[in-house]
Enzyme design. Structure first.
Site, short mmCIF file in Angstrom:
data_model
loop_
_atom_site.label_atom_id
_atom_site.label_comp_id
_atom_site.label_asym_id
_atom_site.label_seq_id
_atom_site.Cartn_x
_atom_site.Cartn_y
_atom_site.Cartn_z
N GLN A 71 -4.93 -8.75 -2.09
CA GLN A 71 -5.78 -7.93 -1.20
C GLN A 71 -5.58 -8.28 0.27
O GLN A 71 -6.51 -8.19 1.07
CB GLN A 71 -7.25 -8.11 -1.60
CG GLN A 71 -7.64 -7.36 -2.85
CD GLN A 71 -7.41 -5.85 -2.74
OE1 GLN A 71 -7.52 -5.26 -1.67
NE2 GLN A 71 -7.07 -5.24 -3.86
N SER A 72 -4.37 -8.66 0.63
CA SER A 72 -4.10 -9.04 2.02
C SER A 72 -4.28 -7.84 2.96
O SER A 72 -3.58 -6.82 2.82
CB SER A 72 -2.67 -9.57 2.12
OG SER A 72 -2.28 -9.67 3.47
N ASN A 73 -5.17 -7.99 3.93
CA ASN A 73 -5.31 -6.97 4.97
C ASN A 73 -4.08 -6.96 5.87
O ASN A 73 -3.66 -5.92 6.36
CB ASN A 73 -6.55 -7.26 5.82
CG ASN A 73 -7.83 -7.12 5.02
OD1 ASN A 73 -8.14 -6.05 4.50
ND2 ASN A 73 -8.57 -8.22 4.89
N ALA A 75 -0.96 -7.68 4.99
CA ALA A 75 0.16 -7.00 4.32
C ALA A 75 -0.01 -5.48 4.43
O ALA A 75 0.94 -4.76 4.77
CB ALA A 75 0.23 -7.44 2.86
#
Ligand SMILES: Cc1ncc(COP(=O)(O)O)c(C=O)c1O
Length: 309
Positions: A71-73, A75
């Site tokens: 859930q990397s913002n 990325a």
């Protein structure tokens, strides 16, 4: 300095009187810096990407490679920036592909990034870069979280933006993941006015922040970093984070995400409670975004948080 325009500046600085009183401050003390409204679905990563992607373009890169959690913002924002600029994008993400992608993981696909899943982010990212070079591409590695001396420049600039909006500010409160956001703010405002709240994304947040501040040529003594809001770990919401989500929604119409901004707000609450931030001191809460992550973990908001002891 190479910078590519991606966001909308300045982001708004909004008063939040009811939320301020909830914290135990005076109604006029609290302001929210709306860096959730930057661009590319929002959040703090856009300020850093203006510099890291600017450096990539200056080097003639044609594909961005970066790493992150599912859930990397960061990325997701990198994938969106690549789509907007006509660059390729490979995201090296931790774990295995989710059966039903949600939140940021869904957006990564929508923006057309190639996704590579692994248990070893650094090693796999290195292999991806080699594979791209062998294929005649010109890859650029954007660091984890977009954080490094180049990305942190975006928040050194944000410090000037904030001072123009609120010259008398005493405290800026910010979530700390990979540390570039806090580092840039410290470089621009001095360590005394920046309160970082560690969310547990990395084991050495303080060292990372200090290293980036020094690389930006500023003194890193006296960093204010709370480490008491991590709870059971990165991405695991605490009761106080859940209370923060409810309070911000009901008292200011703001959505906090369970991983970063809710824990940062919980740290702000704790700092007012322990006297680190006092009534009458102009205080800015930096809303660093994360909305897609909220929709990937709705449990944090579904039930009312338990009352405080
Ligand atoms: C929504 C949000 N807030 C805050 C942070 C923390 O920023 P930094 O990685 O610069 O410490 C991140 C990323 O890690 C984020 O995605």
């Amino acid at each position: 300095m190479n910078r590519v325009a991606l966001g909308h500046w300045p982001t708004p600085l909004e008063p939040a009187p009811a939320l301020s009183e909830y914290l135990g401050l005076r109604a006029g003390d609290l302001w929210v810096k709306r860096d959730d409204l930057t661009a590319l679905v929002g959040g703090n990563k856009v300020r850093k990407l203006e510099h890291t992607v600017g450096a990539a373009l200056a080097e003639g890169a044609d594909v961005l490679v970066t790493t992150g959690a599912e859930q990397s913002n960061h990325a997701r924002a990198t994938a969106a920036a690549a789509a907007r600029l006509g660059l390729g994008c490979v995201l090296v993400l931790g774990g295995t592909p989710p059966a039903t992608p949600t939140g940021n993981a869904l957006l990564d696909r929508l923006f057309g990034a190639e996704l590579v899943w692994t248990d070893d982010l650094e090693r796999t990212a290195g292999q991806v870069v080699e594979r791209l070079r062998d294929a005649g591409r010109r890859p650029y590695r954007v660091p984890f979280g977009g954080s490094g001396p180049v990305g942190a420049l975006g928040y050194r600039e944000a410090a000037d933006e904030l001072l123009a909006q609120r010259p008398d500010l005493a405290h800026v409160v910010v979530a700390v993941g990979s540390g570039g956001t806090m580092a840039g703010l410290v470089a621009g405002l001095g360590a005394g006015r920046v309160l970082g709240v560690d969310v547990g994304a990395v084991p050495d947040a303080a060292e990372r922040v200090a290293g980036m501040v020094a690389a930006l040529g500023a003194p890193a003594d006296g960093l204010r970093l709370r480490t008491d809001q991590v709870g059971e770990g990165y991405g695991r919401p605490t009761d106080e984070a859940r209370r923060s989500i409810h309070a911000a929604a009901r008292l200011a119409g703001l959505v906090l995400d369970p991983v970063y901004t809710a824990k940062a707000f919980a740290g702000l609450y704790a700092s007012v409670a322990d006297g680190g931030i006092r009534p009458g001191e102009p205080t800015v809460f930096l809303h660093s975004g994360g909305l897609p992550g909220f929709f990937a973990a709705p449990e944090a908001a579904l039930s009312a948080p338990p009352p405080r002891d």
